[in-house]
Design an enzyme around this catalytic site. Sequence first.
Site, PDB file in Angstrom:
ATOM      1  N   ARG A  54       0.859  -1.173   0.000  1.00  0.00           N
ATOM      2  CA  ARG A  54       0.000   0.000   0.000  1.00  0.00           C
ATOM      3  C   ARG A  54       0.904   1.235   0.000  1.00  0.00           C
ATOM      4  O   ARG A  54       2.058   1.162   0.422  1.00  0.00           O
ATOM      5  CB  ARG A  54      -0.903   0.019   1.236  1.00  0.00           C
ATOM      6  CG  ARG A  54      -1.844  -1.185   1.336  1.00  0.00           C
ATOM      7  CD  ARG A  54      -2.663  -1.135   2.611  1.00  0.00           C
ATOM      8  NE  ARG A  54      -3.575  -2.278   2.722  1.00  0.00           N
ATOM      9  CZ  ARG A  54      -3.310  -3.410   3.361  1.00  0.00           C
ATOM     10  NH1 ARG A  54      -2.134  -3.547   3.982  1.00  0.00           N
ATOM     11  NH2 ARG A  54      -4.188  -4.397   3.411  1.00  0.00           N
ATOM     12  N   LYS A  88      -2.013  -2.064   7.562  1.00  0.00           N
ATOM     13  CA  LYS A  88      -3.438  -1.870   7.827  1.00  0.00           C
ATOM     14  C   LYS A  88      -3.895  -2.832   8.921  1.00  0.00           C
ATOM     15  O   LYS A  88      -3.542  -4.013   8.895  1.00  0.00           O
ATOM     16  CB  LYS A  88      -4.240  -2.118   6.538  1.00  0.00           C
ATOM     17  CG  LYS A  88      -5.678  -1.658   6.626  1.00  0.00           C
ATOM     18  CD  LYS A  88      -6.347  -1.742   5.272  1.00  0.00           C
ATOM     19  CE  LYS A  88      -7.780  -1.222   5.342  1.00  0.00           C
ATOM     20  NZ  LYS A  88      -8.454  -1.303   4.035  1.00  0.00           N
ATOM     21  N   HIS A 148      -2.193   2.391  -6.150  1.00  0.00           N
ATOM     22  CA  HIS A 148      -2.758   1.136  -5.631  1.00  0.00           C
ATOM     23  C   HIS A 148      -2.923   0.103  -6.747  1.00  0.00           C
ATOM     24  O   HIS A 148      -2.959  -1.102  -6.487  1.00  0.00           O
ATOM     25  CB  HIS A 148      -4.100   1.403  -4.960  1.00  0.00           C
ATOM     26  CG  HIS A 148      -4.437   0.423  -3.882  1.00  0.00           C
ATOM     27  ND1 HIS A 148      -3.776   0.377  -2.672  1.00  0.00           N
ATOM     28  CD2 HIS A 148      -5.353  -0.572  -3.834  1.00  0.00           C
ATOM     29  CE1 HIS A 148      -4.282  -0.583  -1.924  1.00  0.00           C
ATOM     30  NE2 HIS A 148      -5.232  -1.175  -2.611  1.00  0.00           N
ATOM     31  N   ARG A 193      -0.260  -2.521  -6.696  1.00  0.00           N
ATOM     32  CA  ARG A 193      -0.510  -3.608  -5.733  1.00  0.00           C
ATOM     33  C   ARG A 193      -1.485  -4.623  -6.324  1.00  0.00           C
ATOM     34  O   ARG A 193      -1.273  -5.834  -6.215  1.00  0.00           O
ATOM     35  CB  ARG A 193      -1.061  -2.995  -4.441  1.00  0.00           C
ATOM     36  CG  ARG A 193      -1.516  -3.975  -3.376  1.00  0.00           C
ATOM     37  CD  ARG A 193      -1.918  -3.188  -2.136  1.00  0.00           C
ATOM     38  NE  ARG A 193      -2.794  -3.903  -1.240  1.00  0.00           N
ATOM     39  CZ  ARG A 193      -2.391  -4.679  -0.248  1.00  0.00           C
ATOM     40  NH1 ARG A 193      -1.107  -4.880  -0.043  1.00  0.00           N
ATOM     41  NH2 ARG A 193      -3.271  -5.271   0.548  1.00  0.00           N
ATOM     42  N   HIS A 243      -4.099  -9.410   3.910  1.00  0.00           N
ATOM     43  CA  HIS A 243      -5.555  -9.429   4.005  1.00  0.00           C
ATOM     44  C   HIS A 243      -5.997 -10.251   5.211  1.00  0.00           C
ATOM     45  O   HIS A 243      -5.444 -11.323   5.476  1.00  0.00           O
ATOM     46  CB  HIS A 243      -6.173 -10.042   2.737  1.00  0.00           C
ATOM     47  CG  HIS A 243      -6.112  -9.138   1.554  1.00  0.00           C
ATOM     48  ND1 HIS A 243      -6.256  -9.590   0.260  1.00  0.00           N
ATOM     49  CD2 HIS A 243      -5.931  -7.800   1.450  1.00  0.00           C
ATOM     50  CE1 HIS A 243      -6.162  -8.579  -0.581  1.00  0.00           C
ATOM     51  NE2 HIS A 243      -5.968  -7.474   0.119  1.00  0.00           N
ATOM     52  N   TYR A 254      -9.235 -11.254  -6.863  1.00  0.00           N
ATOM     53  CA  TYR A 254      -8.248 -11.330  -7.949  1.00  0.00           C
ATOM     54  C   TYR A 254      -8.496 -12.525  -8.868  1.00  0.00           C
ATOM     55  O   TYR A 254      -7.995 -12.552  -9.990  1.00  0.00           O
ATOM     56  CB  TYR A 254      -6.832 -11.364  -7.376  1.00  0.00           C
ATOM     57  CG  TYR A 254      -6.507 -10.092  -6.644  1.00  0.00           C
ATOM     58  CD1 TYR A 254      -6.363  -8.882  -7.330  1.00  0.00           C
ATOM     59  CD2 TYR A 254      -6.395 -10.061  -5.256  1.00  0.00           C
ATOM     60  CE1 TYR A 254      -6.108  -7.701  -6.657  1.00  0.00           C
ATOM     61  CE2 TYR A 254      -6.127  -8.880  -4.574  1.00  0.00           C
ATOM     62  CZ  TYR A 254      -5.993  -7.707  -5.283  1.00  0.00           C
ATOM     63  OH  TYR A 254      -5.750  -6.539  -4.614  1.00  0.00           O
TER      64      TYR A 254
END
Length: 372
Positions: free
Chosen positions: A230, A255, A319, A322, A345, A354
């Site tokens: 990120r 995150k 982004h 990524r 994640h 994805y």
Amino acid sequence: MKKIKLSKILHRGQDQIAVNFGYDDEIRKHLRLLDQIKWSQTQKVFYLPYSTENKRTIYNHLRQKDWFIDYSALTDQDADPTIAKNKKNTHKHVPPKFEDDLARFRRWMQQKRLSDNTVNTYAEVTAFYIRYILAKNLNMFSSKSIERFNYDFIVRSKKSISYQNQCINGIKKYFEFHNKNLEDYDIQRPRKPKKLPLVLDFEEIKKLLQVTENLKHKTFLSLMYSAGLRVGEALALKVVDIDFERGLVHIKGGKGKKDRYSLLSKKFAMLLRDYMDAYKPQDYLFVGQGAPQYSAVSMRQVLKRNLRKAGIRKPATLHTLRHSFATHLLENGTDLRYIQELLGHNSPKTTMIYTHVSTGSLRRIKNPFDEL
């Protein structure tokens, strides 16, 4: 707290965004970090061309600091005549009683270790809510008040669903701060559209990096793609977070305040060593001009310029690099669980998106039209 007002002015026959503040050397130096910012000797303000992109750019740039930004003059109030009529009341600074309350609210969120961006966003949307409630003479803690604010301030102004959810989250935290439970008020959240992420293919990534001549810029963009980071994670990286021996990048406090490791490509490691030899960073890996960290706003501008140079028309963002990293890993046969770990994640459901973007399997499907 330092206060800055953004407004629209006509200068040299063109609409411009004016940045108004009392004389402050720190604000002046921070503004100078933006390439397109200029000083008007006649109007005695800093300004940049008026556009949606520049409104976002200047706002995000100023938001890096813990400053109050009044951009009410840049928002479209014509859709709601009741807001236009009460514009002065709605957008003036909240009374001292509520300024103190907001300051305590901010400290309370900081004690809960929310990120600086989250604290700033929640404090800002709560300030808008308070001003609206005071202007309309409504009860601060009622479902009717929230519904009217939601409709007048967000829906009529055609603000995004993401912004609407941010407002609800901010007000929810404010209610929690005052020992009120927002869930008791049955506030409905809008459903987010399920959009697939934009991805650049291998050739587009290659072209982008080839046209990026500045060593620092090329290294930063390469890192974003090769480690799937990120923007904030890349900017927060320190020299000690790079493990050349093990071929890993250590991301600290990503995150959700989670640490994780990502890949350090052998090819990228050579580029990174060249960059470190040239720039000799001591603490943060990417240092800005007169600042300990490089600016995300500056890197967005760099990406935009180089996408144009590479002839890439896709509306890619930092982004997107990524997203491209994750999609290309999947197309190369990497297990989804590993991709989840590399991206940081919480849920595999997030990573599953994805599979809808990857074209590897789609290309193997025989189209019935080819049988005609």
